[in-house]
Design a protein around this motif. Sequence first.
Motif, PDB file in Angstrom:
ATOM      1  N   PHE A  34       0.962  -1.281  -0.239  1.00 33.67           N
ATOM      2  CA  PHE A  34      -0.050  -0.126   0.055  1.00 33.67           C
ATOM      3  C   PHE A  34       0.876   1.314   0.169  1.00 33.67           C
ATOM      4  N   ILE A  35       1.706   1.405   0.935  1.00 31.64           N
ATOM      5  CA  ILE A  35       2.842   2.397   0.902  1.00 31.64           C
ATOM      6  C   ILE A  35       3.600   2.619  -0.486  1.00 31.64           C
ATOM      7  N   ARG A  36       4.041   1.700  -0.930  1.00 32.96           N
ATOM      8  CA  ARG A  36       4.665   1.890  -2.220  1.00 32.96           C
ATOM      9  C   ARG A  36       3.843   2.324  -3.309  1.00 32.96           C
ATOM     10  N   LYS A  37       2.482   1.673  -3.397  1.00 32.62           N
ATOM     11  CA  LYS A  37       1.558   2.322  -4.185  1.00 32.62           C
ATOM     12  C   LYS A  37       1.313   3.708  -4.194  1.00 32.62           C
ATOM     13  N   VAL A  38       1.108   4.329  -2.949  1.00 30.21           N
ATOM     14  CA  VAL A  38       1.087   5.732  -2.720  1.00 30.21           C
ATOM     15  C   VAL A  38       1.952   6.581  -3.099  1.00 30.21           C
ATOM     16  N   ASP A  79      -1.313  13.729 -10.125  1.00 25.49           N
ATOM     17  CA  ASP A  79      -2.212  13.212 -10.862  1.00 25.49           C
ATOM     18  C   ASP A  79      -3.486  13.294  -9.842  1.00 25.49           C
ATOM     19  N   SER A  80      -4.477  13.896 -10.116  1.00 28.27           N
ATOM     20  CA  SER A  80      -5.635  14.187  -9.050  1.00 28.27           C
ATOM     21  C   SER A  80      -6.077  12.734  -8.951  1.00 28.27           C
ATOM     22  N   ASN A 134      -4.201  11.293  -3.613  1.00 25.36           N
ATOM     23  CA  ASN A 134      -5.190  12.360  -3.489  1.00 25.36           C
ATOM     24  C   ASN A 134      -6.594  12.049  -3.375  1.00 25.36           C
ATOM     25  N   LYS A 135      -6.811  10.506  -3.654  1.00 26.22           N
ATOM     26  CA  LYS A 135      -8.053   9.976  -3.391  1.00 26.22           C
ATOM     27  C   LYS A 135      -8.029   9.675  -1.858  1.00 26.22           C
ATOM     28  N   LEU A 136      -7.061   9.346  -1.125  1.00 28.14           N
ATOM     29  CA  LEU A 136      -7.490   9.077   0.288  1.00 28.14           C
ATOM     30  C   LEU A 136      -7.982  10.255   1.210  1.00 28.14           C
ATOM     31  N   GLY A 172       8.585  12.567  -3.348  1.00 26.32           N
ATOM     32  CA  GLY A 172       8.569  12.916  -4.945  1.00 26.32           C
ATOM     33  C   GLY A 172       8.779  11.813  -5.885  1.00 26.32           C
ATOM     34  N   PHE A 173       8.657  10.425  -5.148  1.00 31.11           N
ATOM     35  CA  PHE A 173       9.100   9.259  -6.160  1.00 31.11           C
ATOM     36  C   PHE A 173       7.991   9.165  -7.557  1.00 31.11           C
ATOM     37  N   GLY A 174       6.851   9.829  -7.184  1.00 27.21           N
ATOM     38  CA  GLY A 174       5.967   9.518  -8.607  1.00 27.21           C
ATOM     39  C   GLY A 174       5.654  10.961  -9.190  1.00 27.21           C
ATOM     40  N   ASP A 175       6.348  11.790  -8.700  1.00 25.78           N
ATOM     41  CA  ASP A 175       6.004  13.124  -9.505  1.00 25.78           C
ATOM     42  C   ASP A 175       7.304  13.633  -9.988  1.00 25.78           C
ATOM     43  N   TYR A 176       8.722  13.294  -9.732  1.00 20.30           N
ATOM     44  CA  TYR A 176       9.664  13.997 -10.475  1.00 20.30           C
ATOM     45  C   TYR A 176      10.602  12.649 -10.837  1.00 20.30           C
TER      46      TYR A 176
END
Length: 272
Positions: free
Chosen positions: A80-84, A91-92, A97-99, A112-116
Amino acid sequence: MSYQPIVPYSGYAGWGFLNRTMETQKAAFVASAEVQTAKEYFRERIGSITSAEDLVADRRLLDVALGAFGLDEDIGNRFFIRKVLEEGSLDSGSLGNKLSDKRYLAFTKAFGFGDYTTPRTVLSDFAEEIIGQYESRQFEVAVGNTDADMRLALALQKDLPELAAKETSATTKWYTIIGTTSLSRVFQVAFGLPPSVASLDVDRQVEIYAQKAEALFGSSDPAQFTSPEALEKLTRDFFLRSQLDASGSITSGDAALMLLKGSGSSGLSLLL
């Protein structure tokens, strides 16, 4: 933790004692061997971590990373943490963002792993940024082991003024308050709302919170809590309501007297 903060009284009296001794107690906590070991390990290794997979694979690093955001109890939920972390915050539709609990969004933004293309972990000041948050959050946890209300009040002092100062709408701020476990609990208690309010549609919750804020503080906008006076009134009301809920033995007259003793010349904000 090896050092346990001292909170000799419950309620608002205990809060006053904790504030008077905060600097000394926190310094002793931060200097404890357990905290120092965790910090040094994080400081030495986080710069080499460039993916969410790497972070969740190292339990000691992950413990500090989660602890900096008050998410300690999720240490076992690595998938779960890795997915977050991998989905990021830009991405909205991302999980963060959904949690409803916005601590996860702050967590994934920080790393910033998923952002940059290059995560923030490689920045020269990143380790100290997270360590500073870790020290504060873990002190809250240690205090909470003695008195849960004190932990909530400590988190309130840090989180609410930061939120109140943001250049977003009042409605957006209420959404964040409702979606942040510690903040929503403090407001529910201070406003005299039952826990069942959380089961209502979120827009209805916003209406209720805003109406209560208007009645008790003179404004429906959370921006008012940038004021130390408003924040202190909210904190005081939280402790008093919590004591009333716990004992059911304090009369309205006693409650008013307690507030008056704690508030000096400021007006009462709690409707009894």
